[in-house]
Design a protein around this motif. Structure first.
Motif: not given
Length: 402
Positions: A369-377
């Motif tokens: 699970q990514i909480l911060s640092g990346l975005a969808a796509g």
């Protein structure tokens, strides 16, 4: 003419230099990428489990005896109170020549003893009759005042003594007869003779209604006290036991949802943890390592019609769900690598590898699970090795889909 020649030479030299420079330039590294997406994710502990009947009744022999053949078969229905089998008394031993000779000798001795006590009865009877006649004679003389009272008392005492001796002799005859009968039983009830109808039998009955699970002693024969004969239970009342590592068991509590997979049916079965046993045990793994294991018992909550084919002792794959969410921003766990005290990934951007720190949440064996640092796509590089650096030229080998 010379200028043209020089220009041609310079052009050729420049082409050679450019070719050499291009040959020494680093080539783009082939990489695999995966797109950052929002989708369902769950964190679970997976372990192999085994079904078992909740209430299992093992019917044992209450006494030692000769059990008749059990006519039931595994899977047959039984009703509460139904006769399962009968226990007869143990069979007598076969007499070998020495034992038979000893038995005959004991019978002969008993007969001789009986004759001896019968003769004692005759002697005691004669003494008693004589004492009675003597008492009658002395009583007549006492009336005529010809004998003293003392003589009469002695005669009465002797009469009572001889009567008692007669009764004792008669009792001795009865004892001798019983001893003779006891000696004859060794010859009468030999196993070589045809068995008679046994008056005493112990009937073994089913304590509950259900089905036969296992028959431990089907054929007739001698059974010991406490020896299991048959197992009965209700196959529709199943539970699943799984032994988990103690480090995993502490993360599970009663009420934890469970999914049962690869049990042989087409659909997933749902369950719920009922008991996490408080005591663990040591188990040797396939690699020979000692492990502390804990039994976790779960109930199947799916409709019984979905798992009617399951029986006692069947294998299932149990997934104990610790956390799940339908909308989780996630990446493959293979894209992560350690950077300082945290985690980082390489993002595929304009054919360059760009390192980016990320904050992660839940992880399972495949995703994080990514909480911060990346975005969808965003596209991240999976399985980055030491050759990939910040800003390195990369080319797409193929895209991986979660």
């Amino acid at each position: 003419m010379k200028l043209r020649r020089r220009a041609g030479l310079f052009a050729i030299l420049a082409a050679i230099i450019l070719a050499i420079a291009y040959g020494f330039m680093p080539k783009p590294l082939p990489v695999e990428t995966a797109e950052v997406k929002r989708k369902y994710m769950r964190v679970a502990i997976e372990e192999e489990g085994r079904t078992r009947i909740i209430d299992r009744f093992i019917i044992s022999a209450p006494v030692a005896g000769f059990a008749r053949r059990i006519e039931l078969d595994a899977g047959d229905p039984v009703s509460k109170g139904e006769a399962i089998t009968e226990l007869e008394p143990l069979r007598s031993n076969v007499l070998d020549p020495r034992s038979r000779a000893e038995a005959k000798a004991r019978v002969a001795a008993a007969e001789a003893s009986l004759r001896a006590v019968k003769e004692n009865v005759h002697a005691a009877k004669a003494s008693a009759e004589f004492a009675k006649k003597e008492l009658d004679r002395l009583r007549q003389l006492f009336k005529d005042a010809l004998v003293a009272q003392e003589k009469l008392d002695e005669a009465e005492t002797e009469t009572r003594r001889t009567a008692a001796a007669l009764r004792s002799s008669e009792f001795a005859v009865e004892v001798a007869r019983h001893k003779k009968a006891a000696a004859l039983t060794a010859l009468k009830y030999s196993a070589a003779r045809e068995p008679e109808e046994y008056a005493e039998r112990v009937i073994i009955k089913a304590p509950v209604s259900g089905r036969v699970l296992r028959i431990n002693h089907k054929s007739e024969g001698v059974v010991n006290r406490g020896q299991p004969l048959i197992e009965i239970g209700d196959p529709q009342a199943l539970e699943v036991e799984a032994d988990l590592l103690s480090a995993d068991a502490v993360r599970i509590s009663p009420g934890t949802p469970v999914l049962f997979e690869r049990w042989g049916g087409d659909k997933l079965l749902k369950g719920r943890v009922r008991v996490v046993e408080p005591a663990g045990f040591t188990k040797i793994s396939a690699l020979g390592v000692e492990e502390q294991r804990v039994l976790v018992i779960s109930d199947i909550v799916s409709p019984p019609g979905m798992w009617a084919e399951l029986g006692d002792g069947y294998r299932v794959e149990a997934s104990f769900i610790l956390w799940e969410n339908d909308n989780v921003l996630q990446i493959p766990a293979s894209a992560l690598f350690r950077y300082g005290d945290g985690w980082a990934v390489f993002v595929f951007s304009n054919e360059r590898a760009r390192m980016r720190k990320v904050q992660i949440g839940y992880r399972n064996g495949l995703s994080a699970q990514i909480l911060s640092g990346l975005a969808a796509g965003d596209k991240v590089i999976t399985h980055p090795d030491s050759s990939i650096k910040e800003g390195a030229r990369v080319r797409l080998r193929k895209e991986r889909t979660l």
